[in-house]
Scaffold this motif. Structure first.
Motif, PDB file in Angstrom:
ATOM      1  N   GLY A   1      12.011  14.667  35.747  1.00 36.88           N
ATOM      2  CA  GLY A   1      13.036  13.975  34.973  1.00 36.88           C
ATOM      3  C   GLY A   1      14.436  14.131  35.549  1.00 36.88           C
ATOM      4  N   PHE A   2      14.601  15.048  36.506  1.00 35.74           N
ATOM      5  CA  PHE A   2      15.929  15.270  37.109  1.00 35.74           C
ATOM      6  C   PHE A   2      16.029  14.496  38.415  1.00 35.74           C
ATOM      7  CE2 PHE A   2      15.522  18.584  34.098  1.00 35.74           C
ATOM      8  CZ  PHE A   2      16.810  18.957  33.733  1.00 35.74           C
ATOM      9  N   LYS A   3      16.905  13.508  38.438  1.00 38.95           N
ATOM     10  CA  LYS A   3      17.031  12.657  39.629  1.00 38.95           C
ATOM     11  C   LYS A   3      18.434  12.805  40.206  1.00 38.95           C
ATOM     12  CE  LYS A   3      12.982  10.656  38.989  1.00 38.95           C
ATOM     13  NZ  LYS A   3      11.838  11.087  39.811  1.00 38.95           N
ATOM     14  N   THR A   4      18.665  13.888  40.929  1.00 42.58           N
ATOM     15  CA  THR A   4      20.014  14.071  41.463  1.00 42.58           C
ATOM     16  C   THR A   4      20.257  13.194  42.691  1.00 42.58           C
ATOM     17  OG1 THR A   4      19.266  16.058  42.595  1.00 42.58           O
ATOM     18  CG2 THR A   4      20.395  16.385  40.532  1.00 42.58           C
ATOM     19  N   PHE A   5      19.200  12.542  43.192  1.00 45.03           N
ATOM     20  CA  PHE A   5      19.408  11.590  44.292  1.00 45.03           C
ATOM     21  C   PHE A   5      19.198  10.155  43.814  1.00 45.03           C
ATOM     22  CE2 PHE A   5      18.335  15.608  46.340  1.00 45.03           C
ATOM     23  CZ  PHE A   5      19.436  15.747  47.167  1.00 45.03           C
ATOM     24  N   ASP A   6      19.419   9.943  42.530  1.00 44.48           N
ATOM     25  CA  ASP A   6      19.329   8.623  41.897  1.00 44.48           C
ATOM     26  C   ASP A   6      17.909   8.050  41.906  1.00 44.48           C
ATOM     27  OD1 ASP A   6      20.181   6.433  40.469  1.00 44.48           O
ATOM     28  OD2 ASP A   6      21.939   6.100  41.700  1.00 44.48           O
ATOM     29  N   ILE A   7      17.768   6.881  41.303  1.00 47.60           N
ATOM     30  CA  ILE A   7      16.469   6.209  41.234  1.00 47.60           C
ATOM     31  C   ILE A   7      16.576   4.899  42.004  1.00 47.60           C
ATOM     32  CG2 ILE A   7      15.747   7.233  39.062  1.00 47.60           C
ATOM     33  CD1 ILE A   7      16.857   4.812  37.605  1.00 47.60           C
TER      34      ILE A   7
ATOM     35  N   LYS B   1      17.084   1.224  43.128  1.00 52.96           N
ATOM     36  CA  LYS B   1      18.108   0.319  42.646  1.00 52.96           C
ATOM     37  C   LYS B   1      17.593  -0.674  41.599  1.00 52.96           C
ATOM     38  CE  LYS B   1      22.309  -1.439  44.530  1.00 52.96           C
ATOM     39  NZ  LYS B   1      23.129  -1.645  45.686  1.00 52.96           N
ATOM     40  N   LYS B   2      16.363  -1.139  41.821  1.00 51.88           N
ATOM     41  CA  LYS B   2      15.821  -2.166  40.908  1.00 51.88           C
ATOM     42  C   LYS B   2      15.649  -1.636  39.478  1.00 51.88           C
ATOM     43  CE  LYS B   2      11.052  -1.233  42.292  1.00 51.88           C
ATOM     44  NZ  LYS B   2       9.855  -1.648  42.944  1.00 51.88           N
ATOM     45  N   TYR B   3      15.600  -0.302  39.318  1.00 53.44           N
ATOM     46  CA  TYR B   3      15.439   0.276  37.974  1.00 53.44           C
ATOM     47  C   TYR B   3      16.755   0.667  37.332  1.00 53.44           C
ATOM     48  CZ  TYR B   3      10.541   0.778  39.380  1.00 53.44           C
ATOM     49  OH  TYR B   3       9.270   0.545  39.814  1.00 53.44           O
ATOM     50  N   LYS B   4      17.853   0.471  38.074  1.00 56.23           N
ATOM     51  CA  LYS B   4      19.124   1.024  37.607  1.00 56.23           C
ATOM     52  C   LYS B   4      19.577   0.460  36.265  1.00 56.23           C
ATOM     53  CE  LYS B   4      22.777   2.898  39.867  1.00 56.23           C
ATOM     54  NZ  LYS B   4      23.827   3.168  40.855  1.00 56.23           N
ATOM     55  N   ASP B   5      19.139  -0.761  35.962  1.00 53.51           N
ATOM     56  CA  ASP B   5      19.546  -1.353  34.684  1.00 53.51           C
ATOM     57  C   ASP B   5      18.415  -1.361  33.670  1.00 53.51           C
ATOM     58  OD1 ASP B   5      22.105  -1.947  35.656  1.00 53.51           O
ATOM     59  OD2 ASP B   5      21.296  -3.699  36.710  1.00 53.51           O
ATOM     60  N   ASN B   6      17.355  -0.631  33.966  1.00 56.85           N
ATOM     61  CA  ASN B   6      16.184  -0.665  33.094  1.00 56.85           C
ATOM     62  C   ASN B   6      16.298   0.392  31.990  1.00 56.85           C
ATOM     63  OD1 ASN B   6      13.626  -0.139  31.980  1.00 56.85           O
ATOM     64  ND2 ASN B   6      12.629  -1.035  33.788  1.00 56.85           N
TER      65      ASN B   6
ATOM     66  N   ILE C   1      13.309   2.977  31.680  1.00 56.82           N
ATOM     67  CA  ILE C   1      13.286   4.003  32.725  1.00 56.82           C
ATOM     68  C   ILE C   1      14.245   5.137  32.341  1.00 56.82           C
ATOM     69  CG2 ILE C   1      13.970   4.493  35.114  1.00 56.82           C
ATOM     70  CD1 ILE C   1      11.424   2.982  35.184  1.00 56.82           C
ATOM     71  N   HIS C   2      15.422   4.765  31.874  1.00 55.56           N
ATOM     72  CA  HIS C   2      16.399   5.800  31.528  1.00 55.56           C
ATOM     73  C   HIS C   2      15.976   6.638  30.335  1.00 55.56           C
ATOM     74  CE1 HIS C   2      18.974   3.595  34.304  1.00 55.56           C
ATOM     75  NE2 HIS C   2      19.645   4.727  34.384  1.00 55.56           N
ATOM     76  N   ARG C   3      15.190   6.042  29.468  1.00 57.84           N
ATOM     77  CA  ARG C   3      14.711   6.794  28.306  1.00 57.84           C
ATOM     78  C   ARG C   3      13.829   7.956  28.708  1.00 57.84           C
ATOM     79  NH1 ARG C   3      12.902   3.990  22.818  1.00 57.84           N
ATOM     80  NH2 ARG C   3      15.010   3.748  22.026  1.00 57.84           N
TER      81      ARG C   3
ATOM     82  N   LEU D   1      14.036   9.548  31.674  1.00 60.26           N
ATOM     83  CA  LEU D   1      14.710  10.486  32.569  1.00 60.26           C
ATOM     84  C   LEU D   1      15.414  11.564  31.760  1.00 60.26           C
ATOM     85  CD1 LEU D   1      16.451   8.099  35.113  1.00 60.26           C
ATOM     86  CD2 LEU D   1      14.417   9.506  35.466  1.00 60.26           C
ATOM     87  N   MET D   2      15.697  12.680  32.414  1.00 66.28           N
ATOM     88  CA  MET D   2      16.501  13.712  31.767  1.00 66.28           C
ATOM     89  C   MET D   2      17.933  13.670  32.299  1.00 66.28           C
ATOM     90  SD  MET D   2      14.302  17.066  31.292  1.00 66.28           S
ATOM     91  CE  MET D   2      12.919  17.155  30.196  1.00 66.28           C
ATOM     92  N   LEU D   3      18.034  13.460  33.619  1.00 65.12           N
ATOM     93  CA  LEU D   3      19.363  13.484  34.222  1.00 65.12           C
ATOM     94  C   LEU D   3      19.347  12.648  35.486  1.00 65.12           C
ATOM     95  CD1 LEU D   3      21.576  16.579  34.640  1.00 65.12           C
ATOM     96  CD2 LEU D   3      21.009  15.326  36.707  1.00 65.12           C
ATOM     97  N   VAL D   4      20.382  11.856  35.688  1.00 60.52           N
ATOM     98  CA  VAL D   4      20.441  11.065  36.912  1.00 60.52           C
ATOM     99  C   VAL D   4      21.865  11.081  37.472  1.00 60.52           C
ATOM    100  CG1 VAL D   4      20.671   8.886  35.625  1.00 60.52           C
ATOM    101  CG2 VAL D   4      19.847   8.830  37.972  1.00 60.52           C
ATOM    102  N   HIS D   5      21.915  11.180  38.795  1.00 62.17           N
ATOM    103  CA  HIS D   5      23.196  11.213  39.519  1.00 62.17           C
ATOM    104  C   HIS D   5      23.229  10.028  40.449  1.00 62.17           C
ATOM    105  CE1 HIS D   5      25.639  12.420  43.076  1.00 62.17           C
ATOM    106  NE2 HIS D   5      26.448  12.841  42.144  1.00 62.17           N
ATOM    107  N   SER D   6      24.269   9.261  40.589  1.00 63.58           N
ATOM    108  CA  SER D   6      25.493   9.390  39.824  1.00 63.58           C
ATOM    109  C   SER D   6      25.710   8.118  38.992  1.00 63.58           C
ATOM    110  CB  SER D   6      26.668   9.577  40.799  1.00 63.58           C
ATOM    111  OG  SER D   6      26.807   8.418  41.606  1.00 63.58           O
ATOM    112  N   ARG D   7      26.501   8.198  37.953  1.00 61.41           N
ATOM    113  CA  ARG D   7      26.815   7.024  37.133  1.00 61.41           C
ATOM    114  C   ARG D   7      28.321   6.985  36.863  1.00 61.41           C
ATOM    115  NH1 ARG D   7      22.649   5.928  38.623  1.00 61.41           N
ATOM    116  NH2 ARG D   7      20.735   5.352  37.568  1.00 61.41           N
ATOM    117  N   THR D   8      28.875   5.779  36.932  1.00 63.32           N
ATOM    118  CA  THR D   8      30.300   5.617  36.626  1.00 63.32           C
ATOM    119  C   THR D   8      30.472   5.615  35.102  1.00 63.32           C
ATOM    120  OG1 THR D   8      30.095   3.232  36.447  1.00 63.32           O
ATOM    121  CG2 THR D   8      30.587   4.110  38.647  1.00 63.32           C
TER     122      THR D   8
END
Ligand code: NAG
Ligand code: NAG
Ligand code: NAG
Ligand code: NAG
Ligand code: NAG
Length: 422
Positions: free
Chosen positions: A376-382, A384-389, A392-394, A396-403
């Protein structure tokens, strides 16, 4: 002393043997001479080690049984490793029991500490002890000069922030100027209060700026922010990348003093997105026995220092050799409050290392623990195609990086109960 000498000597013997066998083809006499010299060397080695052994036990009347301890003498002469060996020696349980009644003056000469008495004075031994000191990046030189100092005054504290016994303490590494990121976190994943029926408390960790570094003075704005939100912790040291370990150590000290009752801690950067809801649910589901040693994140194994001066993570060979222990990427990791207290305790036995997440890995190793990888920890991001999904975010526990804008977009997905993610 002993094993160092004997390795050097046996190296010489080995070199001589090589030379000797080549000479044999030409002059047998030469070979004979080598054999004689070799014999003399062996005699010297035996008598020297015999004498040393006798002198030591006779003189100090101390018998140090641990073999591992002696093997440490052949460690490298690099600056950090050597300083760490000193700490290892001082905190070695055998040493403590043997020397408990005597003072530190009985330390062997190689451990004699010639650093400044006040650990927060710049340590001017450093340029002499590190041969390439003058060619190191300025920030690295600064790190080395102040490597021993870990006490800095607090400028802003929130001593009562944990009075409600948080289930989860969210700890965010930030910089003074990141007002916008902090506000976004307060409005999204770092909302303090009750979440899924559990108390969540958020604090931001900040250092200071040096006037010589030419930053604008934002201290008054920060004081205002601290009064408004009561979630700012600030210490008076220069907040730079190589001082992040200091931030870690100062936080652990603060935690032990002001928040030891928190059940769990999530520590992360101010540009990560945390699915706080998923984390609370995960923690609630943990069996009691498992939560005590909990330490999870995006774990990196088999890593070692980068030797390229241009890299952010550069570590010179004259300062550190060896591999890194398994560690969780500093973007964010989750651990138990109980473990935070043990980390604080053991951190006093680990020399500050300029990379904060590696340092935490070193402390865990000293405690005999290994951080656990959690997907669930994605410090190297996921991808790109899932970035707005949202779904998928539900998960995850943590994702880097987000503005900040992305965080404000994603957070409603997380808390929207009607979203169907089957
Ligand atoms: C340690 O170093 C100090 C200062 O250099 C010196 O005065 C002292 O005698 C040394 N002690 C030992 C045990 O070598
Ligand atoms: C919320 O927590 C309280 C006290 O811890 C408990 O009595 C209550 O049943 C919990 N509610 C839910 C929905 O879990
Ligand atoms: C860390 O902070 C101290 C105290 O402000 C400072 O003297 C030192 O230069 C800083 N180190 C780095 C690498 O910035
Ligand atoms: C901290 O560590 C020391 C040994 O280094 C131990 O004696 C002590 O009990 C520990 N304290 C806590 C609170 O764990
Ligand atoms: C303990 C340790 O890290 N030893 C290292 C000393 O340096 C040599 C060569 O640079 C390494 O091979 C050792 O592993």
């Amino acid at each position: 002393m002993r094993s160092w000498r004997s390795t050097r000597v046996s190296e010489k013997i080995w070199k001589m043997q090589r030379g000797g066998s080549m000479a044999l083809c030409r002059h047998k006499i030469k070979a004979f001479c080598y054999m004689m010299v070799l014999n003399i060397f062996i005699c010297v080695v035996i008598s020297v080690s015999w004498n040393l052994g006798h002198k030591r036990s006779g003189h100090h009347k101390v018998h140090i049984p641990s073999k591992r301890f002696w093997s440490k003498r052949i460690l490298n002469e690099t600056f950090w490793n050597k300083e760490q060996q000193r700490l290892d020696f001082i905190y070695n349980p055998n040493f403590n029991s043997a020397f408990s009644s005597t003072s530190l003056n009985t330390l062997p000469a190689w451990l004699n500490d010639t650093g400044p008495l006040d650990p927060c004075e710049p340590d001017y031994r450093v340029p002499r002890h590190i041969f390439d000191y003058n060619s190191l990046p300025k920030q690295f030189q600064d790190f080395l000069l102040y490597m021993r100092c870990r006490t800095y005054p607090m400028l802003i504290n929130q001593p009562h922030v944990c009075s409600e016994k948080p289930f989860l303490l969210l700890v965010v590494k930030s910089l003074i100027s990141h007002f916008e990121r902090r506000q976004t976190i307060r409005e999204t994943w770092g909302q303090a209060g009750v979440l899924a029926n559990q108390t969540v408390v958020t604090v931001f960790l900040l250092g200071n700026v040096l006037s010589s570094d030419h930053f604008p003075d934002l201290q008054e704005l920060l004081s205002h922010e601290a009064k408004l939100h009561k979630d700012i912790l600030q210490w008076d040291y220069r907040d730079s990348f190589l001082n992040l370990t200091l931030k870690e150590v100062l936080f652990l000290e603060w935690f032990t003093k002001h928040c030891p009752q928190a059940r769990f801690v999530l520590k992360g950067d101010d540009d990560v997105f945390v699915n706080t809801l998923r984390i609370v649910n995960y923690l609630e589901g943990l069996p009691e026995g498992e939560s005590k040693d909990l330490f999870i994140g995006d774990v990196i194994i088999n890593a070692g220092p980068h030797r390229d001066k241009k890299l952010k993570y550069f570590i010179p060979e004259s300062v550190f050799v060896g591999n890194y222990p398994p560690y969780a990427g500093g973007g964010g990791y989750l651990y138990s409050g109980e473990l935070a207290i043990r980390l604080h305790n053991v951190s006093q036995q680990v020399m500050l290392f300029p990379i904060d997440d590696v340092y935490t890995g070193m402390c865990l190793k000293k405690l005999g623990l290994v951080p656990e990888k959690h997907n669930g920890f994605k410090t190297f991001d996921i991808e790109k195609k899932y970035k707005d999904n949202p779904c998928i975010h539900r998960n995850l526990m943590l994702v880097h990086s987000r503005t900040p804008q992305e965080m404000l977009t994603i957070w409603p997905f997380i808390v929207q109960p009607e979203l169907d993610c089957q």
